[in-house]
Design an enzyme around this catalytic site. Sequence first.
Site, short mmCIF file in Angstrom:
data_model
loop_
_atom_site.label_atom_id
_atom_site.label_comp_id
_atom_site.label_asym_id
_atom_site.label_seq_id
_atom_site.Cartn_x
_atom_site.Cartn_y
_atom_site.Cartn_z
N PHE A 8 37.10 52.74 34.92
CA PHE A 8 37.15 54.40 35.01
C PHE A 8 35.68 54.78 34.73
CE2 PHE A 8 38.66 58.48 33.13
CZ PHE A 8 39.06 58.73 34.35
N THR A 96 36.28 47.81 39.07
CA THR A 96 35.60 47.09 38.26
C THR A 96 34.20 46.60 38.83
OG1 THR A 96 36.52 44.98 38.24
CG2 THR A 96 37.67 46.64 36.81
N GLY A 205 18.71 57.88 39.94
CA GLY A 205 20.22 57.74 40.12
C GLY A 205 20.37 56.80 41.20
N ASP A 219 23.79 42.52 47.28
CA ASP A 219 24.83 43.55 47.37
C ASP A 219 24.86 43.64 49.26
OD1 ASP A 219 26.08 46.37 46.84
OD2 ASP A 219 24.57 46.78 48.42
N LYS A 223 28.13 42.84 51.70
CA LYS A 223 28.76 43.80 52.79
C LYS A 223 28.62 43.16 54.34
CE LYS A 223 27.12 47.75 50.30
NZ LYS A 223 26.20 48.31 49.63
N GLY A 315 27.21 56.29 45.89
CA GLY A 315 27.36 57.50 45.00
C GLY A 315 28.91 57.51 44.61
N1 LIG Z 1 28.70 53.63 42.11
C1 LIG Z 1 28.78 53.67 43.54
O1 LIG Z 1 27.84 54.41 44.12
C2 LIG Z 1 29.43 52.51 44.27
C3 LIG Z 1 29.60 52.47 45.73
C4 LIG Z 1 30.19 51.49 46.26
C5 LIG Z 1 30.78 50.53 45.52
N2 LIG Z 1 30.65 50.62 44.44
C6 LIG Z 1 31.45 49.53 43.33
O2 LIG Z 1 32.58 50.14 42.91
C7 LIG Z 1 33.06 49.33 41.50
C8 LIG Z 1 32.51 50.29 40.51
O3 LIG Z 1 31.42 51.10 40.52
P1 LIG Z 1 31.01 51.95 39.25
O4 LIG Z 1 29.69 52.81 39.94
O5 LIG Z 1 32.28 52.87 38.97
O6 LIG Z 1 31.00 51.05 38.09
P2 LIG Z 1 30.96 51.37 36.50
O7 LIG Z 1 30.48 52.94 36.38
O8 LIG Z 1 30.25 50.50 36.00
O9 LIG Z 1 32.37 51.35 36.21
C9 LIG Z 1 33.00 50.31 35.95
C10 LIG Z 1 34.34 50.26 35.27
O10 LIG Z 1 34.97 49.09 35.20
C11 LIG Z 1 35.32 49.02 33.54
N3 LIG Z 1 35.50 47.60 33.47
C12 LIG Z 1 34.38 46.60 33.14
N4 LIG Z 1 34.93 45.48 32.85
C13 LIG Z 1 36.34 45.58 32.71
C14 LIG Z 1 37.34 44.92 32.41
N5 LIG Z 1 37.19 43.39 32.16
N6 LIG Z 1 38.52 45.42 32.39
C15 LIG Z 1 38.73 46.49 32.74
N7 LIG Z 1 37.90 47.33 33.05
C16 LIG Z 1 36.56 47.00 32.84
C17 LIG Z 1 34.41 49.80 33.01
O11 LIG Z 1 34.87 50.00 31.58
P3 LIG Z 1 33.96 50.91 30.43
O12 LIG Z 1 34.15 52.30 31.07
O13 LIG Z 1 34.75 50.75 29.33
O14 LIG Z 1 32.47 50.30 30.57
C18 LIG Z 1 34.27 50.96 33.97
O15 LIG Z 1 34.98 51.84 33.58
C19 LIG Z 1 31.75 48.26 41.42
O16 LIG Z 1 32.35 47.10 41.79
C20 LIG Z 1 30.72 48.77 42.40
O17 LIG Z 1 29.91 47.76 42.76
C21 LIG Z 1 30.16 51.52 43.67
#
Ligand SMILES: NC(=O)c1ccc[n+]([C@@H]2O[C@H](COP(=O)([O-])OP(=O)(O)OC[C@H]3O[C@@H](n4cnc5c(N)ncnc54)[C@H](OP(=O)(O)O)[C@@H]3O)[C@@H](O)[C@H]2O)c1
Length: 336
Positions: A8, A96, A205, A219, A223, A315
């Site tokens: 989350f 995650t 960001g 990364d 992909k 994003g």
């Molecule tokens: N952000 C982007 O633009 C984007 C784009 C494409 C793909 N992604 C991928 O999507 C995924 C999420 O990205 P994000 O940006 O949302 O990452 P993020 O902001 O770091 O969020 C990760 C979430 O996972 C939770 N988490 C971490 N370890 C955990 C565990 N052991 N058990 C349960 N929950 C756990 C974290 O908990 P806490 O909140 O307690 O820290 C956080 O809520 C990643 O794999 C990323 O590579 C992201």
Amino acid sequence: MRIVLIGFGTVGQSLARILIKDRDWLVKNHGFEPQITAIVDSRGSCRDDNGLNLDRVLKVKEKYGTVQKYPATVEGKTSIQQIISSAEAEAVIETTPSNFENGEPGLTNIKNSLSARRHVVTSNKGPLALAMPALLELASHTRMQLRFSATVGAGTPFLTFASKCLPGEKILGIHGILNGTTNYILTRMEELSFQKALAEAQEKGYAEENAENDIDGLDTAAKIVIIANWILKRRMSINQLKVTGIRDILPEKILRASKSGTRIKLIGRLADSEATVRPEEVRADDPVCVPGNLNALSFSTEHTGDVTLIGRGAGGEETASAIIRDLVDIRTEYSI
Ligand SMILES: NC(=O)c1ccc[n+]([C@@H]2O[C@H](COP(=O)([O-])OP(=O)(O)OC[C@H]3O[C@@H](n4cnc5c(N)ncnc54)[C@H](OP(=O)(O)O)[C@@H]3O)[C@@H](O)[C@H]2O)c1
């Protein structure tokens, strides 16, 4: 459709906001009324089999840093495995962090979800980069869907485009820019040093605090593995790829390229037996030569030639929108 959401952070919270905002639109246009019945973050979980109040969960997360403080209907600390198997849900969304060493915790979450006969939608590249053939086999064996549109191009539908718009065309190979962070840094290095360009990307960001996976090409490599397995039906994992990142590129090289009508870009490439990620010199008028944090992917096809798709590759909101696209697809196929 009842859903367990694991993770989350940026993506998970963006998804919750879109589900609140677009609720009526999704029902009206897709007959789709998702209910999140459990949410898990790194410090705990919350659950309501009748559907969580997402406005309230977002407020709780902002105030306490964890969803655990949401007034839960199930008392006590529960493991993710227990939540996956016991929460009322047809689908699990896995968001995650991407871990390219062992894929965890996402790999276990995805395996457990498929084994518990839940459809899975993931934005997490780690498990797919390391074990995509095995995960696809497990999904097929359990007759559940494993969807991952968000992992490549975020909101820009590279995977959906290739699988739905180009069937009947033989895709011979692909090449392009699949990481906006490194593309932004390389673009800005025409004026700034690598360190300053990275700092600027972080300020805006476009880069995470720890941008190593982007800069070192992992990364992009993940992909490429996903495209290889899904689009080109080539079983492979990230360990089989030759990967060079952008860390050692000197600004002089960028300037020299710019003066001679080319640009240095981090290119992921899949051709006959070739699978690489490395900086390449690309002509400025090549369609994949896009600036800033854009992504661009060219599909080389047998009859149509090169077809290129350009768009934003990351994003929270864009990624959440790809997750919703997958959910709507599953709902349509399975009438959930
Ligand atoms: N952000 C982007 O633009 C984007 C784009 C494409 C793909 N992604 C991928 O999507 C995924 C999420 O990205 P994000 O940006 O949302 O990452 P993020 O902001 O770091 O969020 C990760 C979430 O996972 C939770 N988490 C971490 N370890 C955990 C565990 N052991 N058990 C349960 N929950 C756990 C974290 O908990 P806490 O909140 O307690 O820290 C956080 O809520 C990643 O794999 C990323 O590579 C992201």
